[in-house]
Motif scaffolding. Structure first.
Motif, PDB file in Angstrom:
ATOM      1  N   GLN A   1      20.590   8.299   0.558  1.00 53.13           N
ATOM      2  CA  GLN A   1      21.468   7.944  -0.566  1.00 53.13           C
ATOM      3  C   GLN A   1      22.904   8.088  -0.058  1.00 53.13           C
ATOM      4  N   THR A   2      23.281   7.184   0.853  1.00 54.30           N
ATOM      5  CA  THR A   2      24.593   7.256   1.489  1.00 54.30           C
ATOM      6  C   THR A   2      25.577   6.337   0.771  1.00 54.30           C
ATOM      7  N   PRO A   3      26.587   6.911   0.097  1.00 52.28           N
ATOM      8  CA  PRO A   3      27.563   6.117  -0.644  1.00 52.28           C
ATOM      9  C   PRO A   3      28.853   5.899   0.140  1.00 52.28           C
ATOM     10  N   THR A   4      28.841   6.226   1.432  1.00 55.36           N
ATOM     11  CA  THR A   4      30.059   6.148   2.235  1.00 55.36           C
ATOM     12  C   THR A   4      29.876   5.166   3.384  1.00 55.36           C
ATOM     13  N   THR A   5      30.969   4.914   4.125  1.00 53.41           N
ATOM     14  CA  THR A   5      30.884   4.028   5.283  1.00 53.41           C
ATOM     15  C   THR A   5      30.103   4.661   6.427  1.00 53.41           C
ATOM     16  N   GLY A   6      29.672   5.915   6.256  1.00 48.44           N
ATOM     17  CA  GLY A   6      28.812   6.539   7.250  1.00 48.44           C
ATOM     18  C   GLY A   6      27.513   5.796   7.456  1.00 48.44           C
ATOM     19  N   ARG A   7      27.147   4.926   6.503  1.00 46.98           N
ATOM     20  CA  ARG A   7      25.926   4.127   6.678  1.00 46.98           C
ATOM     21  C   ARG A   7      26.025   3.239   7.918  1.00 46.98           C
ATOM     22  N   ILE A   8      27.232   2.872   8.300  1.00 44.31           N
ATOM     23  CA  ILE A   8      27.424   2.039   9.500  1.00 44.31           C
ATOM     24  C   ILE A   8      26.881   2.764  10.723  1.00 44.31           C
TER      25      ILE A   8
ATOM     26  N   ASN B   1      17.816   3.223   2.007  1.00 46.74           N
ATOM     27  CA  ASN B   1      19.036   3.676   1.331  1.00 46.74           C
ATOM     28  C   ASN B   1      19.120   3.081  -0.065  1.00 46.74           C
ATOM     29  N   GLY B   2      19.834   3.768  -0.947  1.00 48.46           N
ATOM     30  CA  GLY B   2      20.048   3.258  -2.285  1.00 48.46           C
ATOM     31  C   GLY B   2      20.959   2.046  -2.309  1.00 48.46           C
ATOM     32  N   ALA B   3      20.904   1.328  -3.412  1.00 50.90           N
ATOM     33  CA  ALA B   3      21.745   0.148  -3.608  1.00 50.90           C
ATOM     34  C   ALA B   3      23.015   0.535  -4.363  1.00 50.90           C
ATOM     35  N   SER B   4      23.929  -0.422  -4.470  1.00 52.10           N
ATOM     36  CA  SER B   4      25.146  -0.224  -5.262  1.00 52.10           C
ATOM     37  C   SER B   4      24.753  -0.028  -6.733  1.00 52.10           C
ATOM     38  N   PRO B   5      25.414   0.820  -7.482  1.00 56.23           N
ATOM     39  CA  PRO B   5      26.696   1.466  -7.199  1.00 56.23           C
ATOM     40  C   PRO B   5      26.575   2.873  -6.615  1.00 56.23           C
ATOM     41  N   THR B   6      25.358   3.374  -6.409  1.00 58.25           N
ATOM     42  CA  THR B   6      25.231   4.757  -5.946  1.00 58.25           C
ATOM     43  C   THR B   6      25.246   4.893  -4.433  1.00 58.25           C
ATOM     44  N   ALA B   7      25.030   3.790  -3.702  1.00 63.43           N
ATOM     45  CA  ALA B   7      24.965   3.873  -2.240  1.00 63.43           C
ATOM     46  C   ALA B   7      25.314   2.527  -1.630  1.00 63.43           C
TER      47      ALA B   7
ATOM     48  N   GLN C   1       0.813  -1.207   0.000  1.00 63.77           N
ATOM     49  CA  GLN C   1       0.000   0.000   0.000  1.00 63.77           C
ATOM     50  C   GLN C   1       0.849   1.262   0.000  1.00 63.77           C
ATOM     51  N   LEU C   2       2.062   1.143   0.484  1.00 64.71           N
ATOM     52  CA  LEU C   2       2.989   2.272   0.532  1.00 64.71           C
ATOM     53  C   LEU C   2       4.306   1.828  -0.091  1.00 64.71           C
ATOM     54  N   VAL C   3       4.715   2.499  -1.153  1.00 63.30           N
ATOM     55  CA  VAL C   3       5.951   2.139  -1.857  1.00 63.30           C
ATOM     56  C   VAL C   3       6.933   3.297  -1.711  1.00 63.30           C
ATOM     57  N   VAL C   4       8.145   2.968  -1.245  1.00 62.17           N
ATOM     58  CA  VAL C   4       9.126   3.994  -0.901  1.00 62.17           C
ATOM     59  C   VAL C   4      10.439   3.727  -1.637  1.00 62.17           C
ATOM     60  N   TYR C   5      10.995   4.782  -2.223  1.00 66.56           N
ATOM     61  CA  TYR C   5      12.295   4.718  -2.867  1.00 66.56           C
ATOM     62  C   TYR C   5      13.255   5.674  -2.163  1.00 66.56           C
ATOM     63  N   PRO C   6      14.562   5.515  -2.370  1.00 68.66           N
ATOM     64  CA  PRO C   6      15.541   6.314  -1.624  1.00 68.66           C
ATOM     65  C   PRO C   6      15.716   7.738  -2.146  1.00 68.66           C
ATOM     66  N   GLU C   7      16.485   8.474  -1.408  1.00 64.46           N
ATOM     67  CA  GLU C   7      16.830   9.854  -1.734  1.00 64.46           C
ATOM     68  C   GLU C   7      17.425   9.955  -3.148  1.00 64.46           C
ATOM     69  N   LEU C   8      16.967  10.971  -3.900  1.00 66.91           N
ATOM     70  CA  LEU C   8      17.494  11.255  -5.240  1.00 66.91           C
ATOM     71  C   LEU C   8      17.485  10.028  -6.146  1.00 66.91           C
ATOM     72  N   HIS C   9      16.531   9.143  -5.930  1.00 67.82           N
ATOM     73  CA  HIS C   9      16.468   7.905  -6.709  1.00 67.82           C
ATOM     74  C   HIS C   9      16.359   8.168  -8.208  1.00 67.82           C
TER      75      HIS C   9
END
Length: 281
Positions: free
Chosen positions: A147-154, A175-181, A8-16
């Motif tokens: 859309q975190t592409p760094t180790t800051g996601r940890i 969060n986005g998937a590889s290769p952008t995040a 019912q609710l579909v969500v995509y990441p930042e700047l997808h």
């Protein structure tokens, strides 16, 4: 006929919708290509998509060009009728790397029959004031678009878990998937349990059920049966000065503005893909 088991609710990441473009071209070129007013052609296309699928759609964030020419990193929300029901401009932009103009308003919206949802974007999760204010405004669920592409996601993973625990709300951090995040999409319940644990960087689709009753239960019975953070202040308590903000906490207004309802569960899908919507996470 729409399946009762469909999300019912579909969500995509930042700047997808523009993440690869922003990362791979000069800043001004990306802005010229992707930034447009909220009510531009992109808005109409996204509204039509939500109406066609009969879903609540959070298509990540978009580059919004305001009337004064400034550009914001803005989350947008569409209801099943295709109407844009909310937009939120990212308050804590990732300075000095993110060039967009910061927003100045907290935003929540209601999904009738389910509950109230608050919006935050990526670096907002590092500032507890954002999630606390959304919870105070009555949010049962906070969607954090990333859309975190760094180790800051940890660090973002325990931060989102903590935001859920201290506010006794659901938190979905997409969060986005590889290769952008770096992936790590998660869903945390009001007591801090991972209902969708942080996964890897691969392109994937995650589906979970948000039971809004858990918010009221956690606040009534206590987190793990022994913590009631929203009930700390009692009648007769003096206000608590907050020198950092040149303000204070008033015990009379400490609790959330809107009490939890008795809603139906919501079945969300959190989406992420490198470019063009090829996959979802």
């Amino acid at each position: 006929m729409r399946s009762p088991n469909a999300a019912q609710l579909v969500v995509y990441p930042e700047l997808h919708l523009c993440s690869l473009g922003v990362d791979s071209m000069p800043e001004q070129e990306a802005v010229d290509l992707y930034a447009e007013p909220l009510d531009g052609p992109r808005d109409r296309m996204l509204g039509e998509l939500a109406r066609e699928l009969g879903i609540w759609l959070v298509p990540g964030t978009v580059l919004e060009r305001a009337e004064d020419g400034s550009v914001h990193n803005t989350a947008v929300v569409y209801d099943p009728d295709g109407e844009r029901v909310a937009h939120y401009r990212k308050i804590f932009t990732w300075r000095p790397y993110e060039p967009f103009c910061p927003g100045r308003e907290f935003v929540v919206f209601d999904i009738p029959g389910h509950g109230r949802v608050g919006l935050s974007i990526c670096y907002d999760s590092w500032y507890p004031e954002v999630t606390r204010h959304l919870a105070w405004m009555g949010a049962d669920l906070v969607i954090n678009l990333v859309q975190t592409p760094t180790t800051g996601r940890i660090q973002e993973i325990p931060l989102n878990q903590a935001n859920a625990i201290v506010n006794q709300i659901w938190v979905a951090s997409v969060n986005g998937a590889s290769p952008t995040a770096h992936g790590g999409t998660l869903l945390v319940d009001p007591e801090g349990h991972f209902r969708i644990p942080a996964a890897g960087m691969e392109d994937a689709t995650f589906v979970g059920v948000v039971d809004f009753d858990r918010v009221g239960a956690a606040r009534s019975h206590g987190t793990s049966g022994d913590s009631w953070p929203w009930e700390h202040f009692q009648e007769g308590d003096s206000r608590l000065e907050l020198p950092l903000y040149n303000g204070y906490i008033d015990p009379a207004t400490w609790r959330p503005a809107v009490p939890p309802r008795t809603p139906a569960p919501l079945r969300p899908a959190a989406g992420s893909a490198p470019e063009g919507g090829a996959g979802r996470e």
